[in-house]
Write a protein that holds these residues in place. Sequence first.
Motif: not given
Length: 365
Positions: A66-72, A85-94
């Motif tokens: 965390a905070p990078f959690m994975g690919i959507i 209160g806990v940050s997270a980040c996700y990435v999706y390729v359109a």
Amino acid sequence: MKTMMHSHLRGQNGCLGFYYGLDPLLTAYPEGGLPGEFFINGKTQSIWVWDATGHTWYDTNHAAPAPFMGIITTPETFSPTVEQGVSACYVYVAGSKGSYVFSALKEGTTMTVNTETAAIITLVWDGSVWRNYVTPLSFEGMAPPYYLYRGLWSNKNIYKNADNVSDVVYFMDKYYRVKPSVGSTTARPTETDYWEEFPRFCAIANAIELKSGAMVFLDDMQCIRVANDFSTWDLCDGEIRHIETGTFLSQAGELRIPVLNGEMVLSPIQKGLVIFNSNEIVFRLELDENNNIQMTMTEVQDDGKYEIVFSPRQACFSYFDSTGQEVRKFKLSADGLSGTLKKWTDILSSGDFYVDDNNFIKLKK
């Protein structure tokens, strides 16, 4: 808060380029990336993306803390577990232009992200609310155009340049491709408003492997060519053709070989070997109705034709007039000669056998 800006040109499509390892990338971009930016890592052979929340680069092929959690993978069913209160980040390729709805976000939130092009969509949970960043992707100029080989040019076909795919044809010992400015055309490849010569066209592969039961299917004048310095074979439009001699295996399954003013044909339709001369059958080797081998030779004249038919049992000599009517016929078999000879009083031609006035058989010279 002080924001550091890159002093050099950023990637215009979100891609910072190819780097062999993370260290060369950090040398070029020591201050980090922007939301949605990524680069291709040759050392790990994977795509690394910038985590705007954690301010670090992560390999998308590996699990990351965390905070990078994975690919959507599917926006509609994407339902992450996040905490207050806990940050997270996700990435999706359109992959294309559109509206992407993330309808199952936690905290009862539905988010719609619009993009006018293919893009990387970054969803950031800052500990209390969801935010999104869109980085457009444009791969124009990053990959060569695609070409579809259509085989020998034919005036019966329509050729196109559409969706970054240009048709290529073979015409008068040269290759031509449809110009990018032309949607479709039936013009001859020598017409430069529609076509341009493609002198270095070729397709190269180390091997073609198919799974069990699979096949290579060619349609619409697509072609496989096997060639060396002396011989060229094309598998095209249901035919196998030898370019240098014109010999080909036709769609009807006939092996056709050009000879002088005609061709030799080994045919399942004709049930044997046939030789044509100026569209007339002059030789035929086949099985007769009794399943016996039979050979027929024909010589066509202006006033009719001569025909000889050989079989294991007999030889038959016939003459037909210009209307196709049989005028004379002789059979030579183990039992003797059967037929009617001309008389010396008849009109004789050179080569005719006849009976003279003394009842002798003679040959007209």
